[in-house]
Design an enzyme around this catalytic site. Sequence first.
Site, PDB file in Angstrom:
ATOM      1  N   LYS A  82       0.825  -1.215   0.000  1.00 49.10           N
ATOM      2  CA  LYS A  82       0.000   0.000   0.000  1.00 49.10           C
ATOM      3  C   LYS A  82       0.859   1.265   0.000  1.00 49.10           C
ATOM      4  O   LYS A  82       0.362   2.352  -0.292  1.00 49.10           O
ATOM      5  CB  LYS A  82      -0.967   0.008   1.184  1.00 49.10           C
ATOM      6  CG  LYS A  82      -0.337   0.145   2.548  1.00 49.10           C
ATOM      7  CD  LYS A  82      -1.399   0.130   3.641  1.00 49.10           C
ATOM      8  CE  LYS A  82      -0.790   0.230   5.023  1.00 49.10           C
ATOM      9  NZ  LYS A  82      -0.097   1.497   5.266  1.00 49.10           N
ATOM     10  N   ASP A  83       2.164   1.134   0.304  1.00 48.83           N
ATOM     11  CA  ASP A  83       3.068   2.294   0.300  1.00 48.83           C
ATOM     12  C   ASP A  83       3.791   2.485  -1.027  1.00 48.83           C
ATOM     13  O   ASP A  83       4.527   3.457  -1.195  1.00 48.83           O
ATOM     14  CB  ASP A  83       4.134   2.139   1.399  1.00 48.83           C
ATOM     15  CG  ASP A  83       3.554   2.176   2.803  1.00 48.83           C
ATOM     16  OD1 ASP A  83       2.472   2.769   2.973  1.00 48.83           O
ATOM     17  OD2 ASP A  83       4.178   1.609   3.717  1.00 48.83           O
ATOM     18  N   ARG A 134      -7.919   8.438   2.716  1.00 50.07           N
ATOM     19  CA  ARG A 134      -8.921   7.437   2.325  1.00 50.07           C
ATOM     20  C   ARG A 134      -9.806   7.067   3.509  1.00 50.07           C
ATOM     21  O   ARG A 134     -11.035   7.053   3.403  1.00 50.07           O
ATOM     22  CB  ARG A 134      -8.203   6.189   1.783  1.00 50.07           C
ATOM     23  CG  ARG A 134      -9.131   4.991   1.538  1.00 50.07           C
ATOM     24  CD  ARG A 134      -8.325   3.735   1.240  1.00 50.07           C
ATOM     25  NE  ARG A 134      -7.433   3.380   2.339  1.00 50.07           N
ATOM     26  CZ  ARG A 134      -7.815   2.694   3.413  1.00 50.07           C
ATOM     27  NH1 ARG A 134      -9.057   2.282   3.547  1.00 50.07           N
ATOM     28  NH2 ARG A 134      -6.939   2.404   4.363  1.00 50.07           N
ATOM     29  N   ARG A 135      -9.178   6.764   4.648  1.00 50.94           N
ATOM     30  CA  ARG A 135      -9.966   6.400   5.834  1.00 50.94           C
ATOM     31  C   ARG A 135     -10.785   7.590   6.329  1.00 50.94           C
ATOM     32  O   ARG A 135     -11.959   7.446   6.673  1.00 50.94           O
ATOM     33  CB  ARG A 135      -9.033   5.902   6.949  1.00 50.94           C
ATOM     34  CG  ARG A 135      -8.343   4.586   6.636  1.00 50.94           C
ATOM     35  CD  ARG A 135      -7.385   4.198   7.746  1.00 50.94           C
ATOM     36  NE  ARG A 135      -6.685   2.960   7.428  1.00 50.94           N
ATOM     37  CZ  ARG A 135      -5.382   2.768   7.583  1.00 50.94           C
ATOM     38  NH1 ARG A 135      -4.627   3.741   8.066  1.00 50.94           N
ATOM     39  NH2 ARG A 135      -4.833   1.609   7.277  1.00 50.94           N
ATOM     40  N   ARG A 152       0.393  10.647  12.982  1.00 48.96           N
ATOM     41  CA  ARG A 152       1.579  10.075  12.347  1.00 48.96           C
ATOM     42  C   ARG A 152       2.269   9.154  13.341  1.00 48.96           C
ATOM     43  O   ARG A 152       1.972   9.147  14.528  1.00 48.96           O
ATOM     44  CB  ARG A 152       2.559  11.179  11.915  1.00 48.96           C
ATOM     45  CG  ARG A 152       2.120  12.018  10.735  1.00 48.96           C
ATOM     46  CD  ARG A 152       2.051  11.246   9.427  1.00 48.96           C
ATOM     47  NE  ARG A 152       3.229  10.442   9.180  1.00 48.96           N
ATOM     48  CZ  ARG A 152       4.365  10.882   8.639  1.00 48.96           C
ATOM     49  NH1 ARG A 152       4.464  12.149   8.300  1.00 48.96           N
ATOM     50  NH2 ARG A 152       5.379  10.067   8.429  1.00 48.96           N
ATOM     51  N   ARG A 158       0.940   4.870  17.165  1.00 50.43           N
ATOM     52  CA  ARG A 158      -0.470   5.214  16.980  1.00 50.43           C
ATOM     53  C   ARG A 158      -1.356   4.451  17.968  1.00 50.43           C
ATOM     54  O   ARG A 158      -2.352   5.001  18.461  1.00 50.43           O
ATOM     55  CB  ARG A 158      -0.886   4.938  15.534  1.00 50.43           C
ATOM     56  CG  ARG A 158      -0.398   6.023  14.570  1.00 50.43           C
ATOM     57  CD  ARG A 158      -0.727   5.700  13.145  1.00 50.43           C
ATOM     58  NE  ARG A 158       0.188   4.700  12.603  1.00 50.43           N
ATOM     59  CZ  ARG A 158      -0.079   3.944  11.538  1.00 50.43           C
ATOM     60  NH1 ARG A 158      -1.244   4.055  10.924  1.00 50.43           N
ATOM     61  NH2 ARG A 158       0.805   3.074  11.105  1.00 50.43           N
ATOM     62  N   CYS A 245      -1.219   8.976  -1.979  1.00 48.07           N
ATOM     63  CA  CYS A 245      -1.713   9.309  -0.641  1.00 48.07           C
ATOM     64  C   CYS A 245      -2.373  10.685  -0.609  1.00 48.07           C
ATOM     65  O   CYS A 245      -2.964  11.077   0.392  1.00 48.07           O
ATOM     66  CB  CYS A 245      -0.568   9.251   0.362  1.00 48.07           C
ATOM     67  SG  CYS A 245       0.690  10.506   0.088  1.00 48.07           S
TER      68      CYS A 245
END
Length: 316
Positions: A82-83, A134-135, A152, A158, A245
Site C-alpha cells: 500500500k506504500d 482514504r480512511r 503520524r 499510533r 496518498c
Amino acid sequence: MTETCVIATRGSQLALWQANTVAGTLERAFPNLDVQVKVIKTTGDVTLDMPLHEIGDKGMFTKELEVALLDGSADMCVHSMKDVPSELPENCVIAAMLERADVRDVLVCGPRIQGATSLADLPEGSVIGTGSLRRAAQLSASFPSVEPKGIRGNVDTRLEKSQGSDYDGVILAAAGVGRLGRSEMVSCVIPVEEMIPAAGQGAVGIEVRADDDRANAWCAAINDASTFECVAAERHILAELGGSCKVPLGAYARVVDDVAVIDAIVLSVDGGRVARSHVEAQMPADLIGLADRALGELEKQDARGILAEILAAEQE
C-alpha cells in the site's frame, strides 16, 4: 556454494517483521542462500511533523530503498504494497508478493469510547486518529458526527496515542496490528462495505532490478500468485486514476468461491462526494479487465472530476 542476498528495508518494527519474514521464506526455499537485512531511513520515516498527503513525495517510504537497489548495495527491497507508488523507477519491478494478510481496517478504542464495537457505535463528536485521507473521507461520508484527526508514527506509536488525551480512538490496517501481535487491542474489524481498503493493503511486496535474473528467480519461487494478481488489479485502478496518498482512493480485488470481485471508491477529501463501484466475474476471469470495468463505473460517477477538484485545491 553459499550465495548472499541483501534486503533493503525501513527500520520500523513492522517493516523489520516483513523483511525478516521474506528472508526466512527465501532461506527455506534456498538453503544455500544467506539473506542479510539492511535498514535504511526513508523520507516518510524522518518527516514526522507533516501529514502524509502534504509531504509531496510519491515514494516517501520507498525512494531511498530503491536507491540502494539501483546502486547494487541491495538485491531487493521489501515494502508494504500500500506504500508503493503506482509508477516505479526505470529498471525496477515488483517481482513477488507473500500471501496476503487481512486487508481490512480496524478500530482501536481509547478508554472514553471503550464500549464501541463498530463505527456506528461511536458517540457523536468522537475524535478518531488516522493518517490516511482514504480512511478519513470514508469515515466522514458514512459517519459525519465523528471527527477524523491526522496522526503520524509507526503502528505502536499510533496504538499508544489511541489511549491518550488527543484521540478517542484510531483506525489502522488489520495486517499491521496483527503482525505485531497487538490484535487484543482491536475493538472491531471494519467491514469492506463500510471502508474499502487501500490498493495493496495487507500485502508484502518484493522489488528487484528487472535485469537481475538471480533475484527474479528467487522471487519467482516464493511468489503467491493469487495475491500478486489481485494486487496488480488494484494497482491498475490506482495508476489509471493517478492515485496516491494525496487522494482518497480505495481498491480491493479478491476471488471468493470462484467469483472475482472488485470494490473501488473515490471520494472528495471531506467525504461529500463519492464514486463507488462493485463488479464481479465468474472465474477464470481477467482481473485487469475486471478492474477496467470498475474504472468505467467510477468514471460514470465523475471520479475523475472529484480527483481533479482535489488536485486543483492543492495548487491554490
